[in-house]
Design a protein around this motif. Structure first.
Motif, mmCIF file in Angstrom:
data_model
loop_
_atom_site.group_PDB
_atom_site.id
_atom_site.type_symbol
_atom_site.label_atom_id
_atom_site.label_comp_id
_atom_site.label_asym_id
_atom_site.label_seq_id
_atom_site.Cartn_x
_atom_site.Cartn_y
_atom_site.Cartn_z
ATOM 1 N N GLU A 85 0.808 -1.212 0.000
ATOM 2 C CA GLU A 85 0.000 0.000 0.000
ATOM 3 C C GLU A 85 0.850 1.275 0.000
ATOM 4 O OE1 GLU A 85 -2.490 -3.322 0.978
ATOM 5 O OE2 GLU A 85 -0.576 -2.670 1.854
ATOM 6 N N ASP A 86 2.040 1.232 0.623
ATOM 7 C CA ASP A 86 2.866 2.441 0.703
ATOM 8 C C ASP A 86 4.338 2.190 0.413
ATOM 9 O OD1 ASP A 86 3.607 1.058 2.958
ATOM 10 O OD2 ASP A 86 2.968 2.588 4.394
ATOM 11 N N GLN A 87 4.683 0.962 -0.031
ATOM 12 C CA GLN A 87 6.051 0.570 -0.377
ATOM 13 C C GLN A 87 7.031 0.689 0.802
ATOM 14 O OE1 GLN A 87 4.595 2.986 -2.966
ATOM 15 N NE2 GLN A 87 3.578 1.029 -3.373
ATOM 16 N N GLN A 88 6.538 0.624 2.020
ATOM 17 C CA GLN A 88 7.439 0.624 3.167
ATOM 18 C C GLN A 88 8.073 -0.751 3.319
ATOM 19 O OE1 GLN A 88 5.860 2.243 6.794
ATOM 20 N NE2 GLN A 88 7.609 1.622 8.031
#
Length: 286
Positions: free
Chosen positions: A260-263
């Protein structure tokens, strides 16, 4: 709800559970595994049992080590000295686990999130849609009564370049090699099986598959997740391409990417790990 894409586990079950604890993995979350669930690590049996019981919470891609396990199970080849597959092969639920494993995908595409996951890569001579169709050719055979015969013909480096004229086992072998073994290829899609090091180790005329232009420019917007290439240490250096294998089984890290956020989340390898194999050896070479 979050989705975590995880690199090659290779039987590093303790690290997998530590990584899931780190991201606070819950019943509402999902994990995608980029293949090589098993082998060389100490707890391949526990890894398979855990992922199987997750059901729809887990999407597992088949890697070359997973296919090797199935080939040993079906009697196509014998275990290698470096394999750590004996606990699976002696387990009371062996057949249930193998039937589950051979029904997993070679390529997963999520159009809603605009991600594609594969173990090794998608060759530049294919569009992503073509890759999905060709992956399904192998997946259908793996699910069928032809599975045993497939493993008798799976090993080998030829053909090493795609042609629509390929038929039978040659066609299935090169599809499998692209999706589960590829690292370097040339612009026409010809594979090299001699190099598996860093990005600078490519043979003359070859590049990492993700550095070559895609057949359909629209595919450049699809974010591709892959494992297999531990020497990259999680750095593909290409837009919309995410290398997930960070060499946990060799004593480095196990890594997850939250889609969802490429973390990125990682845990260090635990305990003693095997020495890396010589760079000239490949799991599919006999």
């Amino acid at each position: 709800m979050a989705t975590y894409a995880i690199g090659d586990i290779q039987g590093c079950f303790d690290e997998l559970t530590a990584l899931l604890e780190k991201v606070n993995f819950s019943n509402d979350d999902r994990i995608w595994i980029a293949g090589d669930l098993v082998n060389r690590g100490p707890k391949s049996l526990e890894t398979l049992r855990f992922l199987k019981q997750l059901g729809d919470q887990a999407i597992c891609i088949l890697g070359n080590h997973d296919l090797h396990l199935l080939a040993v199970h079906y009697g196509a080849v014998s275990s290698k000295r470096s394999d750590t597959l004996t606990p699976i092969l002696e387990a009371p639920d062996r057949y249930e686990l193998m039937n589950w494993l051979r029904r997993q995908k070679l390529l997963h595409i999520d159009k809603e999130q605009n991600y594609a996951m594969v173990h090794a890569g998608i060759p530049p001579c294919w569009t992503i849609n073509k890759a999905r169709k060709r992956a399904k050719e192998v997946e259908q055979v793996l699910k069928s009564t032809l599975a045993r015969e497939f493993f008798n013909h799976m090993y080998g480096n030829k053909p090493d370049i795609w042609s629509g004229k390929h038929e039978g086992w040659d066609r299935l072998r090169i599809i499998t090699n692209y999706l589960t073994r590829m690292r370097f290829c040339n612009p026409e899609g010809k594979l090299d099986f001699t190099a598996k090091g860093t990005l600078e180790s490519q043979p003359p005329g070859y590049l990492p598959w993700f550095k070559l232009p895609r057949k359909d420019p629209q595919d450049n917007e699809t974010r591709i997740l892959f494992g297999h290439w531990a020497a990259l240490e999680g750095e593909a250096d290409a837009e919309h391409v995410y290398a997930l294998d960070t060499g946990c089984v060799w004593g480095n890290k196990l890594t997850a990417l939250r889609l969802e956020d490429q973390q990125v989340f990682s845990v260090d390898a635990l305990g003693t790990k095997p020495a890396p194999p010589p760079t000239s050896r490949y799991i599919f070479n006999r």
